[in-house]
Design a protein around this motif. Structure first.
Motif, PDB file in Angstrom:
ATOM      1  N   GLU A  58      45.039  54.328  33.271  1.00 17.40           N
ATOM      2  CA  GLU A  58      43.742  53.865  32.782  1.00 17.40           C
ATOM      3  C   GLU A  58      42.641  53.939  33.844  1.00 17.40           C
ATOM      4  O   GLU A  58      41.485  53.637  33.543  1.00 17.40           O
ATOM      5  CB  GLU A  58      43.861  52.423  32.271  1.00 17.40           C
ATOM      6  CG  GLU A  58      44.736  52.291  31.034  1.00 17.40           C
ATOM      7  CD  GLU A  58      44.167  53.020  29.831  1.00 17.40           C
ATOM      8  OE1 GLU A  58      42.938  52.949  29.593  1.00 17.40           O
ATOM      9  OE2 GLU A  58      44.948  53.678  29.125  1.00 17.40           O
ATOM     10  N   HIS A  59      43.021  54.303  35.070  1.00 19.04           N
ATOM     11  CA  HIS A  59      42.063  54.396  36.187  1.00 19.04           C
ATOM     12  C   HIS A  59      41.313  53.081  36.370  1.00 19.04           C
ATOM     13  O   HIS A  59      40.088  53.050  36.499  1.00 19.04           O
ATOM     14  CB  HIS A  59      41.076  55.549  35.988  1.00 19.04           C
ATOM     15  CG  HIS A  59      41.734  56.837  35.671  1.00 19.04           C
ATOM     16  ND1 HIS A  59      41.108  57.819  34.953  1.00 19.04           N
ATOM     17  CD2 HIS A  59      42.970  57.319  35.943  1.00 19.04           C
ATOM     18  CE1 HIS A  59      41.929  58.837  34.800  1.00 19.04           C
ATOM     19  NE2 HIS A  59      43.068  58.550  35.390  1.00 19.04           N
ATOM     20  N   CYS A  60      42.050  51.993  36.403  1.00 21.06           N
ATOM     21  CA  CYS A  60      41.482  50.641  36.428  1.00 21.06           C
ATOM     22  C   CYS A  60      41.706  49.982  37.777  1.00 21.06           C
ATOM     23  O   CYS A  60      42.819  49.540  38.068  1.00 21.06           O
ATOM     24  CB  CYS A  60      42.119  49.820  35.302  1.00 21.06           C
ATOM     25  SG  CYS A  60      41.584  48.102  35.271  1.00 21.06           S
ATOM     26  N   ASP A  61      40.653  49.913  38.598  1.00 16.28           N
ATOM     27  CA  ASP A  61      40.823  49.342  39.928  1.00 16.28           C
ATOM     28  C   ASP A  61      41.132  47.849  39.888  1.00 16.28           C
ATOM     29  O   ASP A  61      41.891  47.340  40.706  1.00 16.28           O
ATOM     30  CB  ASP A  61      39.623  49.634  40.833  1.00 16.28           C
ATOM     31  CG  ASP A  61      38.314  49.035  40.361  1.00 16.28           C
ATOM     32  OD1 ASP A  61      38.232  48.547  39.219  1.00 16.28           O
ATOM     33  OD2 ASP A  61      37.342  49.064  41.144  1.00 16.28           O
ATOM     34  N   GLY A  62      40.599  47.131  38.925  1.00 11.00           N
ATOM     35  CA  GLY A  62      40.931  45.723  38.787  1.00 11.00           C
ATOM     36  C   GLY A  62      42.392  45.519  38.413  1.00 11.00           C
ATOM     37  O   GLY A  62      43.069  44.646  38.960  1.00 11.00           O
ATOM     38  N   CYS A  63      42.888  46.346  37.493  1.00  4.49           N
ATOM     39  CA  CYS A  63      44.306  46.287  37.119  1.00  4.49           C
ATOM     40  C   CYS A  63      45.183  46.566  38.327  1.00  4.49           C
ATOM     41  O   CYS A  63      46.189  45.889  38.553  1.00  4.49           O
ATOM     42  CB  CYS A  63      44.619  47.312  36.032  1.00  4.49           C
ATOM     43  SG  CYS A  63      43.682  47.120  34.511  1.00  4.49           S
ATOM     44  N   VAL A  64      44.798  47.562  39.095  1.00  7.70           N
ATOM     45  CA  VAL A  64      45.553  47.920  40.293  1.00  7.70           C
ATOM     46  C   VAL A  64      45.577  46.738  41.259  1.00  7.70           C
ATOM     47  O   VAL A  64      46.638  46.350  41.766  1.00  7.70           O
ATOM     48  CB  VAL A  64      44.963  49.182  40.969  1.00  7.70           C
ATOM     49  CG1 VAL A  64      45.546  49.393  42.349  1.00  7.70           C
ATOM     50  CG2 VAL A  64      45.205  50.405  40.087  1.00  7.70           C
ATOM     51  N   ALA A  65      44.420  46.149  41.513  1.00  3.34           N
ATOM     52  CA  ALA A  65      44.360  45.034  42.459  1.00  3.34           C
ATOM     53  C   ALA A  65      45.211  43.864  41.986  1.00  3.34           C
ATOM     54  O   ALA A  65      46.050  43.342  42.740  1.00  3.34           O
ATOM     55  CB  ALA A  65      42.908  44.595  42.663  1.00  3.34           C
ATOM     56  N   TYR A  66      45.019  43.446  40.753  1.00  4.45           N
ATOM     57  CA  TYR A  66      45.745  42.277  40.257  1.00  4.45           C
ATOM     58  C   TYR A  66      47.250  42.517  40.182  1.00  4.45           C
ATOM     59  O   TYR A  66      48.047  41.669  40.574  1.00  4.45           O
ATOM     60  CB  TYR A  66      45.239  41.873  38.873  1.00  4.45           C
ATOM     61  CG  TYR A  66      43.848  41.302  38.855  1.00  4.45           C
ATOM     62  CD1 TYR A  66      43.385  40.456  39.856  1.00  4.45           C
ATOM     63  CD2 TYR A  66      42.980  41.614  37.817  1.00  4.45           C
ATOM     64  CE1 TYR A  66      42.108  39.933  39.820  1.00  4.45           C
ATOM     65  CE2 TYR A  66      41.696  41.081  37.773  1.00  4.45           C
ATOM     66  CZ  TYR A  66      41.262  40.240  38.779  1.00  4.45           C
ATOM     67  OH  TYR A  66      40.000  39.719  38.734  1.00  4.45           O
ATOM     68  N   HIS A  67      47.648  43.678  39.677  1.00  4.15           N
ATOM     69  CA  HIS A  67      49.072  43.911  39.477  1.00  4.15           C
ATOM     70  C   HIS A  67      49.781  44.364  40.747  1.00  4.15           C
ATOM     71  O   HIS A  67      50.977  44.129  40.879  1.00  4.15           O
ATOM     72  CB  HIS A  67      49.301  44.847  38.287  1.00  4.15           C
ATOM     73  CG  HIS A  67      48.921  44.192  37.004  1.00  4.15           C
ATOM     74  ND1 HIS A  67      49.649  43.167  36.437  1.00  4.15           N
ATOM     75  CD2 HIS A  67      47.842  44.362  36.199  1.00  4.15           C
ATOM     76  CE1 HIS A  67      49.056  42.764  35.336  1.00  4.15           C
ATOM     77  NE2 HIS A  67      47.951  43.472  35.169  1.00  4.15           N
ATOM     78  N   ALA A  68      49.074  44.952  41.691  1.00  5.97           N
ATOM     79  CA  ALA A  68      49.689  45.223  43.006  1.00  5.97           C
ATOM     80  C   ALA A  68      50.001  43.905  43.696  1.00  5.97           C
ATOM     81  O   ALA A  68      51.086  43.720  44.253  1.00  5.97           O
ATOM     82  CB  ALA A  68      48.767  46.084  43.867  1.00  5.97           C
ATOM     83  N   ARG A  69      49.052  42.977  43.636  1.00  3.21           N
ATOM     84  CA  ARG A  69      49.272  41.652  44.233  1.00  3.21           C
ATOM     85  C   ARG A  69      50.431  40.949  43.528  1.00  3.21           C
ATOM     86  O   ARG A  69      51.319  40.385  44.172  1.00  3.21           O
ATOM     87  CB  ARG A  69      47.989  40.818  44.131  1.00  3.21           C
ATOM     88  CG  ARG A  69      48.140  39.407  44.689  1.00  3.21           C
ATOM     89  CD  ARG A  69      46.840  38.650  44.725  1.00  3.21           C
ATOM     90  NE  ARG A  69      46.220  38.611  43.400  1.00  3.21           N
ATOM     91  CZ  ARG A  69      44.942  38.359  43.191  1.00  3.21           C
ATOM     92  NH1 ARG A  69      44.119  38.138  44.200  1.00  3.21           N
ATOM     93  NH2 ARG A  69      44.457  38.327  41.970  1.00  3.21           N
ATOM     94  N   ALA A  70      50.444  41.000  42.199  1.00  6.64           N
ATOM     95  CA  ALA A  70      51.502  40.328  41.441  1.00  6.64           C
ATOM     96  C   ALA A  70      52.858  40.994  41.654  1.00  6.64           C
ATOM     97  O   ALA A  70      53.877  40.310  41.728  1.00  6.64           O
ATOM     98  CB  ALA A  70      51.147  40.297  39.956  1.00  6.64           C
ATOM     99  N   ALA A  71      52.885  42.319  41.771  1.00  7.71           N
ATOM    100  CA  ALA A  71      54.148  43.018  42.022  1.00  7.71           C
ATOM    101  C   ALA A  71      54.716  42.613  43.381  1.00  7.71           C
ATOM    102  O   ALA A  71      55.918  42.371  43.513  1.00  7.71           O
ATOM    103  CB  ALA A  71      53.955  44.531  41.950  1.00  7.71           C
ATOM    104  N   ALA A  72      53.854  42.547  44.378  1.00  2.35           N
ATOM    105  CA  ALA A  72      54.306  42.119  45.707  1.00  2.35           C
ATOM    106  C   ALA A  72      54.831  40.684  45.640  1.00  2.35           C
ATOM    107  O   ALA A  72      55.899  40.384  46.186  1.00  2.35           O
ATOM    108  CB  ALA A  72      53.167  42.239  46.717  1.00  2.35           C
ATOM    109  N   ALA A  73      54.112  39.811  44.958  1.00  2.00           N
ATOM    110  CA  ALA A  73      54.525  38.415  44.846  1.00  2.00           C
ATOM    111  C   ALA A  73      55.831  38.269  44.066  1.00  2.00           C
ATOM    112  O   ALA A  73      56.624  37.363  44.338  1.00  2.00           O
ATOM    113  CB  ALA A  73      53.426  37.588  44.186  1.00  2.00           C
ATOM    114  N   ALA A  74      56.060  39.173  43.102  1.00  4.38           N
ATOM    115  CA  ALA A  74      57.276  39.114  42.284  1.00  4.38           C
ATOM    116  C   ALA A  74      58.481  39.728  42.995  1.00  4.38           C
ATOM    117  O   ALA A  74      59.580  39.726  42.459  1.00  4.38           O
ATOM    118  CB  ALA A  74      57.043  39.814  40.944  1.00  4.38           C
TER     119      ALA A  74
END
Length: 120
Positions: A58-74
């Protein structure tokens, strides 16, 4: 501060403003998010990897930021992220070859331990 931390920070206030403007709608979205990302047959870290791949498509920088952070936290590993991004590359072709490296960089940014804060 690194790029994807800045993206997440830049979205903080506009998100709060929209949440305040449409509280019932936002609550429904938040409930959907919580339910979709909860541990289940698929662990949350796998769901976050899926969200990262969709962020690429989706080329979504907000999605990337939020889910990269959440993936690392998970607890997602760099190897898991790299393999998930390989699937994004397969399915997304040329545009994914631009966005997948961005996502890999974002994950690394959030997976790094936070620098200690100097005492004042």
């Amino acid at each position: 501060m690194s790029h994807f931390h800045e993206v997440a920070n830049d979205l903080r206030q506009p998100t709060r403003d929209l949440r305040k403007a449409i509280p019932e709608t936002w609550a429904g979205f938040a409930s959907l998010h919580q339910s979709a990302m909860a541990e289940g047959a698929l662990p949350s870290r796998i769901k976050e990897l899926m969200a990262l791949v969709i962020g690429v498509s989706e080329h979504c920088d907000g999605c990337v930021a939020y889910h990269a952070r959440a993936a690392a936290a998970a607890g997602a590993t760099e190897e898991e992220v790299a393999e998930a991004l390989g699937v994004a590359l397969l399915m997304g072709g040329g545009p994914a070859s631009v966005w997948a490296p961005r996502v890999f960089d974002a994950f690394r940014e959030f997976a790094q331990p936070a620098a200690p804060v100097a005492a004042s």
